[in-house]
Design a protein around this motif. Structure first.
Motif, PDB file in Angstrom:
ATOM      1  N   THR A 130       0.807  -1.220   0.000  1.00  0.00           N
ATOM      2  CA  THR A 130       0.000   0.000   0.000  1.00  0.00           C
ATOM      3  C   THR A 130       0.840   1.271   0.000  1.00  0.00           C
ATOM      4  O   THR A 130       0.411   2.304  -0.500  1.00  0.00           O
ATOM      5  N   GLY A 131       2.047   1.227   0.553  1.00  0.00           N
ATOM      6  CA  GLY A 131       2.923   2.390   0.563  1.00  0.00           C
ATOM      7  C   GLY A 131       2.259   3.596   1.195  1.00  0.00           C
ATOM      8  O   GLY A 131       1.749   3.531   2.312  1.00  0.00           O
ATOM      9  N   GLN A 138      -3.958  -2.493   5.373  1.00  0.00           N
ATOM     10  CA  GLN A 138      -4.494  -3.828   5.626  1.00  0.00           C
ATOM     11  C   GLN A 138      -4.454  -4.237   7.099  1.00  0.00           C
ATOM     12  O   GLN A 138      -5.249  -5.075   7.529  1.00  0.00           O
ATOM     13  N   THR A 139      -3.538  -3.690   7.851  1.00  0.00           N
ATOM     14  CA  THR A 139      -3.452  -4.030   9.279  1.00  0.00           C
ATOM     15  C   THR A 139      -4.734  -3.601   9.972  1.00  0.00           C
ATOM     16  O   THR A 139      -5.164  -2.445   9.859  1.00  0.00           O
ATOM     17  N   ASN A 151      -3.956  -7.552  13.870  1.00  0.00           N
ATOM     18  CA  ASN A 151      -3.290  -8.444  12.926  1.00  0.00           C
ATOM     19  C   ASN A 151      -2.822  -7.626  11.722  1.00  0.00           C
ATOM     20  O   ASN A 151      -3.535  -6.734  11.243  1.00  0.00           O
ATOM     21  N   GLY A 152      -1.610  -7.931  11.257  1.00  0.00           N
ATOM     22  CA  GLY A 152      -1.128  -7.216  10.089  1.00  0.00           C
ATOM     23  C   GLY A 152       0.353  -7.391   9.856  1.00  0.00           C
ATOM     24  O   GLY A 152       1.035  -8.159  10.543  1.00  0.00           O
ATOM     25  N   HIS A 153       0.859  -6.664   8.881  1.00  0.00           N
ATOM     26  CA  HIS A 153       2.259  -6.759   8.466  1.00  0.00           C
ATOM     27  C   HIS A 153       2.718  -5.367   8.062  1.00  0.00           C
ATOM     28  O   HIS A 153       2.170  -4.766   7.131  1.00  0.00           O
ATOM     29  N   PHE A 169      -0.093   1.698  13.570  1.00  0.00           N
ATOM     30  CA  PHE A 169      -1.303   2.301  13.019  1.00  0.00           C
ATOM     31  C   PHE A 169      -2.096   1.211  12.316  1.00  0.00           C
ATOM     32  O   PHE A 169      -1.549   0.464  11.502  1.00  0.00           O
ATOM     33  N   ALA A 170      -3.403   1.129  12.636  1.00  0.00           N
ATOM     34  CA  ALA A 170      -4.239   0.052  12.115  1.00  0.00           C
ATOM     35  C   ALA A 170      -5.638   0.570  11.812  1.00  0.00           C
ATOM     36  O   ALA A 170      -6.101   1.555  12.401  1.00  0.00           O
ATOM     37  N   ILE A 171      -6.324  -0.128  10.891  1.00  0.00           N
ATOM     38  CA  ILE A 171      -7.704   0.199  10.558  1.00  0.00           C
ATOM     39  C   ILE A 171      -8.630  -0.323  11.653  1.00  0.00           C
ATOM     40  O   ILE A 171      -8.587  -1.505  12.006  1.00  0.00           O
ATOM     41  N   THR A 172      -9.468   0.551  12.194  1.00  0.00           N
ATOM     42  CA  THR A 172     -10.481   0.130  13.167  1.00  0.00           C
ATOM     43  C   THR A 172     -11.888   0.226  12.581  1.00  0.00           C
ATOM     44  O   THR A 172     -12.826  -0.343  13.135  1.00  0.00           O
ATOM     45  N   ASP A 173     -12.041   0.956  11.470  1.00  0.00           N
ATOM     46  CA  ASP A 173     -13.333   1.030  10.781  1.00  0.00           C
ATOM     47  C   ASP A 173     -13.054   1.264   9.297  1.00  0.00           C
ATOM     48  O   ASP A 173     -12.827   2.395   8.855  1.00  0.00           O
ATOM     49  N   ARG A 174     -13.088   0.193   8.519  1.00  0.00           N
ATOM     50  CA  ARG A 174     -12.705   0.277   7.114  1.00  0.00           C
ATOM     51  C   ARG A 174     -13.665   1.149   6.307  1.00  0.00           C
ATOM     52  O   ARG A 174     -13.281   1.744   5.292  1.00  0.00           O
TER      53      ARG A 174
END
Length: 386
Positions: A130-131, A138-139, A151-153, A169-174
């Motif tokens: 995603t850069g 995606q995380t 979960n993620g990379h 940093f992660a998605i909590t509401d896509r």
């Protein structure tokens, strides 16, 4: 020097210059190794001992209590020797700013205490596919009782293999795109988080990145930093400081390469006289120094301006930090190329330092967002507000 510094600012600059001289004694050996050698850790401990990793933290929290302009002065001196170590100074200032968003006072105090003790932090946001397109992150973090499961990379995460704390940093509401990104603190000993092998890179080898893998990592609710969905604003706060730092590091790298080239031009004789007495080379040196000084004026002005602001996350601040980063990194590459050329065939020799500064200069065009992204950032700001 064209700038008047307070005694405190001058003291920090001089201390950073002394640290840089010490690091220069082993920098070639450090640069030849991939990862975190004993000499690398010795340099980190020296930076920590001299207060370079907590310049921006308030004095009451154990830091130096300095503004961004003073941090810039320190970064510039260290970057004259090595861009990667200078970036770590900026990196830790960014980490401190992110930690201030912790809503739980005990958590915030613990993180700052660990920073005081020399524990490094990894800021993990970039991902393999995603850069800079954060909307496609995606995380994911999903609620689990009073906590979160992540979960993620993450990819190209600076200091990942040496850090004791991770800012993830992660998605909590896509459904909300970038407004659905949240920020979390994860301690390095938390089950499910691990760093991959250190990447072997061209430049900034003293800021070695690695992958961060997160598999069913459970964190308490208090380790959500700021509000749910507020991750992008938190990141912008640190990113603007990081881009100001990127421009500063480019400035220092250029100055370091110029100093080497000037010394070479005075010491090396060709056709019966020193290089510097050849008019063609005088013109090159004149152009190099002019580019450096104009860039320095820009960096210093933006840093001093940011020190007067209550909010450094605005679009205007983002525009100027993108300008600093883009302009200075382009300048640094031009100057270091000319510096290598000044050495002739010896510019290719690793023992002359200048080739390493050229490699670092190229990286300043790439880190904290490539310069194409900086120009997009500036262009969007102009389209919206002029």
């Amino acid at each position: 020097m064209l700038y008047t510094l307070t005694p405190e600012q001058a003291a920090v600059r001089d201390s950073a210059a002394a640290v840089a001289r010490k690091i220069s004694e082993t920098i070639i050996d450090i640069d030849r190794q991939t990862g975190h050698s004993k000499e690398w850790w010795d340099a980190i401990h020296l930076l920590e001992k001299e207060g370079m990793l907590k310049l921006h933290m308030p004095k009451e929290l154990g830091g130096g209590g300095h503004g961004l302009f003073t941090v810039v002065l320190a970064e510039e001196e260290i970057a004259k020797v090595d861009g990667g170590f200078a970036n770590i100074v900026s990196h830790e200032a960014c980490s401190y700013l992110i930690f201030t968003n912790a809503r739980d006072a005990a958590l915030r105090d613990n993180c700052l205490k660990r920073m005081q003790e020399g524990v490094l932090t990894c800021i993990a946001i970039t991902e393999p596919n995603t850069g800079a397109d954060l909307a496609r992150m995606q995380t994911e973090a999903r609620r689990d009782g009073d906590g979160w499961i992540i979960n993620g990379h993450k990819r190209v995460a600076s200091l990942a293999a040496a850090a004791g704390m991770y800012l993830v940093f992660a998605i909590t509401d896509r459904s909300k795109g970038t407004k659905g990104i949240s920020a979390f603190l994860i301690h390095g000993d938390t089950p499910g988080i691990r760093a991959g092998e250190v990447d072997d890179v061209m430049g900034y080898r003293q800021l070695p990145p690695a992958d961060v893998f997160l598999k069913d990592v459970r964190v308490p609710g208090v380790q959500l930093l700021g509000e749910e969905g507020g991750g992008l604003k938190i990141f912008a706060q640190a990113l603007n400081v990081g881009r100001l730092g990127g421009g500063t590091q480019a400035l220092g790298i250029a100055q370091g390469a110029f100093d080497l080239a000037l010394t070479r031009a005075k010491e090396r004789n060709t056709f019966g006289k020193p290089l510097i007495e050849h008019q063609a080379l005088q013109f090159k040196l004149a152009e190099m120094q002019t580019q450096i000084e104009t860039s320095r004026a820009f960096v210093y002005q933006v840093a001093q301006w940011m020190d007067t602001l209550d909010d450094i996350t605005t679009a205007e601040v983002g525009k100027y930090c993108a300008m600093v980063k883009s302009h200075c990194s382009d300048m640094a590459l031009k100057v270091t190329i000319e510096a290598v050329q000044m050495f002739g065939a010896y510019g290719n020799y690793r023992s002359n330092h200048v080739e390493r500064l050229l490699r670092d200069a190229k990286v300043t065009q790439l880190v904290d967002g490539p310069n194409e992204l900086m120009k997009m950032r500036i262009g969007h700001a102009l389209a919206r507000n002029g």
